[in-house]
Design a protein around this motif. Sequence first.
Motif, short mmCIF file in Angstrom:
data_model
loop_
_atom_site.label_atom_id
_atom_site.label_comp_id
_atom_site.label_asym_id
_atom_site.label_seq_id
_atom_site.Cartn_x
_atom_site.Cartn_y
_atom_site.Cartn_z
N GLU A 47 -19.09 38.02 117.23
CA GLU A 47 -17.67 37.79 117.55
C GLU A 47 -17.60 37.45 119.03
O GLU A 47 -18.09 38.21 119.88
CB GLU A 47 -16.81 39.00 117.24
N TYR A 48 -16.93 36.34 119.36
CA TYR A 48 -17.06 35.70 120.68
C TYR A 48 -15.66 35.33 121.16
O TYR A 48 -15.11 34.31 120.76
CB TYR A 48 -17.96 34.48 120.49
N LYS A 53 -14.29 43.07 125.81
CA LYS A 53 -14.97 43.97 124.88
C LYS A 53 -14.98 45.42 125.36
O LYS A 53 -14.99 46.35 124.56
CB LYS A 53 -16.41 43.52 124.67
N THR A 57 -10.22 45.48 123.73
CA THR A 57 -10.47 45.44 122.28
C THR A 57 -11.40 46.54 121.81
O THR A 57 -11.86 46.52 120.67
CB THR A 57 -11.05 44.07 121.85
N ASP A 61 -12.70 46.98 118.11
CA ASP A 61 -14.08 46.57 117.83
C ASP A 61 -14.92 47.66 117.16
O ASP A 61 -15.69 47.38 116.24
CB ASP A 61 -14.78 46.17 119.14
N HIS A 65 -17.38 46.68 114.09
CA HIS A 65 -18.77 46.34 114.38
C HIS A 65 -19.71 47.52 114.11
O HIS A 65 -20.85 47.33 113.67
CB HIS A 65 -18.88 45.84 115.80
N ALA A 75 -24.46 43.77 115.07
CA ALA A 75 -23.12 43.29 115.41
C ALA A 75 -23.05 43.03 116.91
O ALA A 75 -23.33 43.93 117.70
CB ALA A 75 -22.06 44.30 114.99
N ARG A 77 -20.78 41.60 120.07
CA ARG A 77 -19.45 41.25 120.57
C ARG A 77 -19.59 40.73 122.00
O ARG A 77 -20.03 41.46 122.89
CB ARG A 77 -18.56 42.50 120.50
N ASP A 79 -18.10 38.61 125.46
CA ASP A 79 -16.99 38.09 126.26
C ASP A 79 -17.25 36.64 126.62
O ASP A 79 -18.31 36.30 127.16
CB ASP A 79 -16.83 38.89 127.55
N GLY A 123 -14.24 35.99 113.51
CA GLY A 123 -13.26 36.26 114.54
C GLY A 123 -11.86 36.07 114.00
O GLY A 123 -11.66 35.41 112.98
N GLY A 127 -11.08 33.90 118.03
CA GLY A 127 -12.40 33.98 117.40
C GLY A 127 -12.49 33.22 116.10
O GLY A 127 -13.58 32.79 115.71
#
Length: 677
Positions: A47-48, A53, A57, A61, A65, A75, A77, A79, A123, A127
């Motif tokens: 997830e981008y 992060k 979030t 998250d 995740h 998983a 994540r 930034d 996302g 995302g």
Amino acid sequence: MRVVTAFPSPVREIEHCWIPLRDGCRLAARIWLPAGAEVAPVPAILEYIPYRKRDLTRARDEPMHGYFAGHGYAAVRVDVRGSGDSDGVLLDEYHEQELEDGEEVIRWIASQPWCTGAVGMMGKSWGGFNALQIAARRPEALRAVIAVCGSDDRYADDAHYMGGCLLNENLTWGSVLLTLSALPPDPLIVGDAWRASWLARLTRGVFFPEVWLRHQGRDAYWQRGSVCEDFQRIACPVYAIGGWADAYTNAIPRLLAGLRSPRKGLVGPWSHNYPHNGVPGPAIGFLQEARRWWDHWLKGIDTGIMNEPPYRVWMQESVPPRSSYGVRPGRWVAEPSWPSPRITTRRYALNPGGLGETSGPETRLPWRSAAALGLAAGEWCSDGGEGDAPGDQREDDAGSLTFDSEPLAERLEILGAPVVALELTVDRPAAFVVARLSEVFPDGSSTRVTHGCLNLTHRSSHEYPEPLEPGRRYTVRLPLRDIAHAFAPGHRLRLALSTTYWPTLWPSPEPVTLAVFAGAGHLELPVRPPAAEDDRLRPFEDPEGAPLPAYSELRPARSSRTIDRNTATGEVTYTIATEDGGFGAAGPARLHAIDLEVGHTMRRCYRSRPDDPLAARSEVADEITLRRGEWSVRVATETSLTATGATFELAGKLEAHAGEALVLSRRWHRRIPRHGV
């Protein structure tokens, strides 16, 4: 949501990891790994996004995740460049640099000793958008995508324009992104370099509302980020998910119709949220559903997910109008293909005084709407909060040109995009028309079912607008948003037409009188017959996820909506104010794991005056505070939009404080020509 604490695999969290890029930039990642992944590699899920992060979030998250990692996935994540703890400056939504970086990130993940080389990308919102756009670039290791609340068309279905009309959301979202992108990285992650990085973001930061306001038609700027320009560029499987209360759901049926790769679509009653947090409910076990998708495409396990109907939606039942819903009654239905040959068109003629089965005599019906019509619209894109949903439409209906049906003799279910076909004239060279389809209850209350708008200078093309010739008769087709809805017997259909929709849409330069030729236009409804197979659909599991991070709420979240009417001038002021901590329903809070306090406030104010669209004014004030011990930073932005007949007048201010000291202040004043908007 049920909290799961015991998983098939223990989970190891890596709070921070640098991902090096070829140009020397480093992106910050947070990683959850199943125990032993370095010895027995696993697929990865990326997830981008730019939403930080480490703090903003974090509460969203960890349940998601951590859950995937507990079920045998890495998983990751990350930034986006210029956000959170990553290096650099954020230049725009879905910038070419962002997409190139995303490809590099996928290659980096696939090369790690804990990864099998198979990567999925998922996302919500940003995302979902960039997952589709990166999929179109075909990175070798990317095997599948889940796009939630994303869009294939950045002009038609994004936070900037709707039907060629300017959304006030363009200013709101641009203000939020301006604030977010001006926040510093965490000193506990980057050390003493945090201040230099912060100053770079502050001095080089982009005034985003200006960028998007300079592209008022569907030009190359929007086309670049729109995968609908060539669906065939996407070769990997795509699961597109959204909700009827979200603003991006039109993309899902388009993706199903346009893609040639394996694909599925799911639409619930939800707003702009992941479905395991879905509001209005019922929420579903989205993480279990996502795991079935990932197991199939990343692990080669036949979960049966691809044997199920490709398009599944929540058929919403008739409900009285309310400004928010905890649950929308309904049932799950599905179609074996989309477009579906089972959907038939029912046509209602627009006759003087109502909707009819046959056309009556042609009659010219002139109409001009009040400047403040649209106050019952709710939010352009709902997050599920109080006041987000469209309320009782009676006040807006009273200021609109309406066409009602006779009471329905039987239940009527629709699935798809209704279309309004109009024969019309206008008295100005620039104008738009808004169409709302509502269900009218026996007590007279009116629930908006779906709506759409069309800038009439875009009647032939969003790429090449053409001024209107006052008095000339035009034929236009106005598609409404896709919807699944069951109208109850004894209730009426209502089509309402207006020339304003404030504050959702920025008004035309001059008051507009629209004349509709009743007897020559019609409403097309996509009618779906019942299917016995609906009762045999596999039920979704109940929502579950890994534990939330520990946090303490410093004070409750607050929100208010007020409408003030000046009886002397007729001016209407609509104000929306919120205070939260970036944790969904939570107020300002302290995250225990990183000992950080986070607070966020926003105030939006919309002013209008009768018969003077040039008196319209929108203002947004947004502020985020981060505090840990003696370290404290605050970023505040103020933006406003007004207009003349020929130009938009856009202003902005950004101020950044470290403790009580002003670090930097910037101001913008921009005059941008109007091009038929």
